[in-house]
Scaffold this motif. Structure first.
Motif, PDB file in Angstrom:
ATOM      1  N   LYS A  31      53.571  17.601  -6.939  1.00  0.00           N
ATOM      2  CA  LYS A  31      53.029  18.628  -7.816  1.00  0.00           C
ATOM      3  C   LYS A  31      52.934  19.983  -7.122  1.00  0.00           C
ATOM      4  O   LYS A  31      52.426  20.927  -7.698  1.00  0.00           O
ATOM      5  CB  LYS A  31      51.646  18.213  -8.313  1.00  0.00           C
ATOM      6  CG  LYS A  31      51.677  17.016  -9.246  1.00  0.00           C
ATOM      7  CD  LYS A  31      50.314  16.739  -9.792  1.00  0.00           C
ATOM      8  CE  LYS A  31      50.370  15.541 -10.737  1.00  0.00           C
ATOM      9  NZ  LYS A  31      49.073  15.239 -11.320  1.00  0.00           N
ATOM     10  N   ALA A  32      53.412  20.066  -5.890  1.00  0.00           N
ATOM     11  CA  ALA A  32      53.321  21.315  -5.142  1.00  0.00           C
ATOM     12  C   ALA A  32      54.140  22.402  -5.822  1.00  0.00           C
ATOM     13  O   ALA A  32      55.215  22.159  -6.340  1.00  0.00           O
ATOM     14  CB  ALA A  32      53.809  21.101  -3.715  1.00  0.00           C
ATOM     15  N   GLU A  33      53.586  23.616  -5.859  1.00  0.00           N
ATOM     16  CA  GLU A  33      54.252  24.763  -6.441  1.00  0.00           C
ATOM     17  C   GLU A  33      54.587  25.748  -5.332  1.00  0.00           C
ATOM     18  O   GLU A  33      53.975  25.733  -4.268  1.00  0.00           O
ATOM     19  CB  GLU A  33      53.336  25.432  -7.460  1.00  0.00           C
ATOM     20  CG  GLU A  33      53.038  24.555  -8.656  1.00  0.00           C
ATOM     21  CD  GLU A  33      52.166  25.279  -9.679  1.00  0.00           C
ATOM     22  OE1 GLU A  33      52.119  26.510  -9.660  1.00  0.00           O
ATOM     23  OE2 GLU A  33      51.543  24.571 -10.469  1.00  0.00           O
ATOM     24  N   SER A  93      55.650  25.328  -0.205  1.00  0.00           N
ATOM     25  CA  SER A  93      54.297  24.773  -0.304  1.00  0.00           C
ATOM     26  C   SER A  93      53.419  25.356   0.790  1.00  0.00           C
ATOM     27  O   SER A  93      53.925  25.830   1.815  1.00  0.00           O
ATOM     28  CB  SER A  93      54.324  23.244  -0.162  1.00  0.00           C
ATOM     29  OG  SER A  93      54.649  22.895   1.170  1.00  0.00           O
ATOM     30  N   PRO A  94      52.100  25.299   0.600  1.00  0.00           N
ATOM     31  CA  PRO A  94      51.194  25.720   1.674  1.00  0.00           C
ATOM     32  C   PRO A  94      51.407  24.891   2.943  1.00  0.00           C
ATOM     33  O   PRO A  94      51.344  25.418   4.052  1.00  0.00           O
ATOM     34  CB  PRO A  94      49.794  25.472   1.096  1.00  0.00           C
ATOM     35  CG  PRO A  94      49.989  25.513  -0.380  1.00  0.00           C
ATOM     36  CD  PRO A  94      51.369  24.938  -0.612  1.00  0.00           C
ATOM     37  N   GLU A  95      51.677  23.608   2.770  1.00  0.00           N
ATOM     38  CA  GLU A  95      51.872  22.732   3.932  1.00  0.00           C
ATOM     39  C   GLU A  95      53.106  23.127   4.734  1.00  0.00           C
ATOM     40  O   GLU A  95      53.080  23.099   5.971  1.00  0.00           O
ATOM     41  CB  GLU A  95      51.970  21.263   3.477  1.00  0.00           C
ATOM     42  CG  GLU A  95      50.705  20.728   2.840  1.00  0.00           C
ATOM     43  CD  GLU A  95      50.509  21.140   1.374  1.00  0.00           C
ATOM     44  OE1 GLU A  95      49.385  20.974   0.876  1.00  0.00           O
ATOM     45  OE2 GLU A  95      51.463  21.637   0.730  1.00  0.00           O
ATOM     46  N   ALA A  96      54.200  23.471   4.038  1.00  0.00           N
ATOM     47  CA  ALA A  96      55.417  23.903   4.739  1.00  0.00           C
ATOM     48  C   ALA A  96      55.141  25.175   5.525  1.00  0.00           C
ATOM     49  O   ALA A  96      55.557  25.314   6.679  1.00  0.00           O
ATOM     50  CB  ALA A  96      56.554  24.127   3.743  1.00  0.00           C
ATOM     51  N   PHE A  97      54.411  26.094   4.907  1.00  0.00           N
ATOM     52  CA  PHE A  97      54.066  27.343   5.592  1.00  0.00           C
ATOM     53  C   PHE A  97      53.208  27.063   6.821  1.00  0.00           C
ATOM     54  O   PHE A  97      53.470  27.566   7.911  1.00  0.00           O
ATOM     55  CB  PHE A  97      53.343  28.293   4.638  1.00  0.00           C
ATOM     56  CG  PHE A  97      52.872  29.541   5.316  1.00  0.00           C
ATOM     57  CD1 PHE A  97      53.769  30.535   5.672  1.00  0.00           C
ATOM     58  CD2 PHE A  97      51.534  29.711   5.617  1.00  0.00           C
ATOM     59  CE1 PHE A  97      53.334  31.683   6.315  1.00  0.00           C
ATOM     60  CE2 PHE A  97      51.096  30.855   6.254  1.00  0.00           C
ATOM     61  CZ  PHE A  97      52.002  31.843   6.603  1.00  0.00           C
TER      62      PHE A  97
END
Length: 132
Positions: A31-33, A93-97
């Motif tokens: 569901k990541a945007e 995604s925030p996680e990738a960043f």
């Protein structure tokens, strides 16, 4: 994700580098945007070119990381603007960043001191010109 000293350290380092590590966010991968990094730089006039060169090094590193989409650095047309440079970047995604920032921190990129003050945060789109 729980905020730890390491997460807080990465956040501080990312802000120094002109990037902002996202706060702890619970998201489901499917569901990541996309997220948008908006980072306004307060740069002394005599350090604008140095800051642009640093930004290019950071960009070159980050564009090799998973989840990177794009980035653009904008310079004010007014020499009196509070924010002489503004970076806008897209991430999957925030996680990738956050992972990319952690890797950049570990690489030692941006270890030098500068007088630039960064105002960075991750954003999500809530409305567009298409009416959504």
């Amino acid at each position: 994700m729980i905020l730890t000293r390491r997460t807080l350290s990465l956040t501080a380092t990312a802000a120094f580098l002109g990037l902002a590590a996202p706060p702890a966010i619970a998201t489901e991968p499917e569901k990541a945007e996309l997220v948008t990094l908006i980072n306004a730089f307060e740069v002394p006039a005599d350090q604008v070119e140095e800051t642009i060169l640093f930004w290019e090094k950071a960009r070159d590193f980050l564009q090799t990381q998973p989840g990177y989409i794009s980035t653009r650095l904008h310079q004010s047309l007014s020499p009196d603007a509070k924010f002489q440079l503004v970076n806008i970047a897209l991430w999957k995604s925030p996680e990738a960043f956050q992972s990319a920032i952690r890797k950049m921190h570990e690489s030692g990129l941006g270890a030098s001191e500068r007088k630039t003050v960064f105002h960075a945060a991750l954003y999500k789109v809530v409305r567009t010109d298409k009416g959504d």
